[in-house]
Design an enzyme around this catalytic site. Structure first.
Site, short mmCIF file in Angstrom:
data_model
loop_
_atom_site.label_atom_id
_atom_site.label_comp_id
_atom_site.label_asym_id
_atom_site.label_seq_id
_atom_site.Cartn_x
_atom_site.Cartn_y
_atom_site.Cartn_z
N ASP A 55 0.85 -1.19 0.00
CA ASP A 55 0.00 0.00 0.00
C ASP A 55 0.88 1.24 0.00
O ASP A 55 2.06 1.16 0.33
CB ASP A 55 -0.86 0.02 1.27
CG ASP A 55 0.01 -0.04 2.53
OD1 ASP A 55 0.38 1.01 3.06
OD2 ASP A 55 0.38 -1.16 2.96
N ASP A 78 1.50 4.47 2.08
CA ASP A 78 1.15 4.95 3.41
C ASP A 78 0.43 6.31 3.29
O ASP A 78 0.50 6.99 2.27
CB ASP A 78 2.40 5.04 4.29
CG ASP A 78 2.04 4.98 5.77
OD1 ASP A 78 1.19 4.15 6.15
OD2 ASP A 78 2.59 5.77 6.55
N1 LIG Z 1 1.23 1.38 5.74
C1 LIG Z 1 1.69 0.51 6.64
N2 LIG Z 1 2.05 0.95 7.88
C2 LIG Z 1 2.54 0.08 8.79
N3 LIG Z 1 2.65 -1.24 8.58
C3 LIG Z 1 2.28 -1.71 7.38
N4 LIG Z 1 2.30 -2.97 6.88
C4 LIG Z 1 1.83 -2.90 5.62
N5 LIG Z 1 1.51 -1.64 5.28
C5 LIG Z 1 1.80 -0.87 6.38
#
Ligand SMILES: Nc1ncnc2[nH]cnc12
Ligand SMILES: CSC[C@H]1O[C@H](OP(=O)(O)O)[C@H](O)[C@@H]1O
Length: 267
Positions: A207, A209
């Site tokens: 993803d 963040d």
């Molecule tokens: N955006 C994210 N923040 C923290 N841990 C994660 N694991 C996978 N995506 C994450």
């Protein structure tokens, strides 16, 4: 079933990664730090004895802040493991690290709080951690990923969780130039170093963040879904890497504790 030979290499599976070996033997291990997240599976990959441990438990029983990290690494070492490959799901902090990217970090930043992060609560044991990952294992991972255009190096910031980051936090991490974010990379890496194990991680970006742009907002479902789309690739990569590893550890990790007066006997 006949007992597998002692495994000297292990894979620690993360979110969405709960099985690895075909026809494994399950071994219940206890440690001075309690039980590991799950029984340790031991089996063979291309003729090599390998251990597998799902860090969150077989059914994701332990969220990142509750994983028994000390028990997990101790248990693996007690079975003979000296080399650990630790895949994980991460969020991308930079636009160039979108979902599906494989990145083999060479640095980490610890933003966790309150986790037990050492085996050494007495005496003067201070391991070097300038380079938190084993350079030799990183090389094997990068070679194995050659067809996937892996990113060689980058900083993984590890947050306490279990919540995801706010936009402001995430933007701040990105502004530091850090590459990816997750919740389990610390204290796993330092505990491996404290046991003189070789340890490296391969991060799969699931993803963007929350701070990368105004549209991004992480959800747990998205993490699992993107991870599932790449699980086969990751497992194939790890099988190949595991099979190709030497057992002669030509790196400094095995000397991490040289000359130190350890207050405990390592298994
Ligand atoms: N955006 C994210 N923040 C923290 N841990 C994660 N694991 C996978 N995506 C994450
Ligand atoms: C399931 S979303 C957050 C969760 O996913 C990552 O797990 P892992 O590092 O074990 O792959 C992240 O660190 C969080 O624990």
């Amino acid at each position: 079933m006949s007992a597998s030979p002692r495994p000297d290499v292990a894979v620690i599976g993360g979110s969405g990664f709960y099985t690895f070996l075909e026809d494994p033997q399950e071994i219940e291990v206890d440690t001075p730090y309690g039980k590991p997240s799950a029984p340790i599976s031991v089996g063979t990959v291309e003729g090599r004895s390998v251990a597998f441990l799902p860090r969150h438990g077989a059914h994701h029983d332990f969220p990142a802040h509750k994983v028994p990290y000390r028990a997990n690494l101790w248990a693996l070492r007690s079975l003979g493991v000296r080399q650990v490959l630790a895949p994980c799901a991460v969020g991308g902090l930079q636009v160039e690290y979108g979902p599906g990217t494989f990145l083999v970090p060479d640095q980490l930043v610890d933003r966790t709080s309150g986790r037990q992060q050492t085996y050494y609560d007495t005496g003067a044991i201070h391991v070097s951690f300038s380079d938190p990952y084993c350079a030799r294992l990183r090389g094997h991972l990068l070679n194995g990923l050659a067809g996937q255009g892996p990113v060689d190096g980058g900083t993984m910031v590890v947050v306490e969780g279990p919540r995801f980051s706010t936009r402001a936090e995430s933007k701040w991490y990105a502004d530091q130039g850090w590459s990816v974010i997750n919740m389990t990379g610390h204290p796993e890496a330092v505990l491996a170093r404290e046991l003189a194990l070789c340890y490296a991680t391969v991060a799969l970006v699931t993803d963007y963040d929350a701070g990368v742009d105004e549209a991004s907002s992480v959800s747990m479902d998205a993490v699992f879904q993107v991870f599932a789309e790449h699980t086969d690739t990751l497992k194939k990569l790890l099988s190949g890497v595991v099979a190709g590893l030497g057992d002669d550890r030509d790196c400094s990790c095995s000397h991490a504790l040289d000359g130190m007066n350890l207050p405990l006997t390592l298994p």
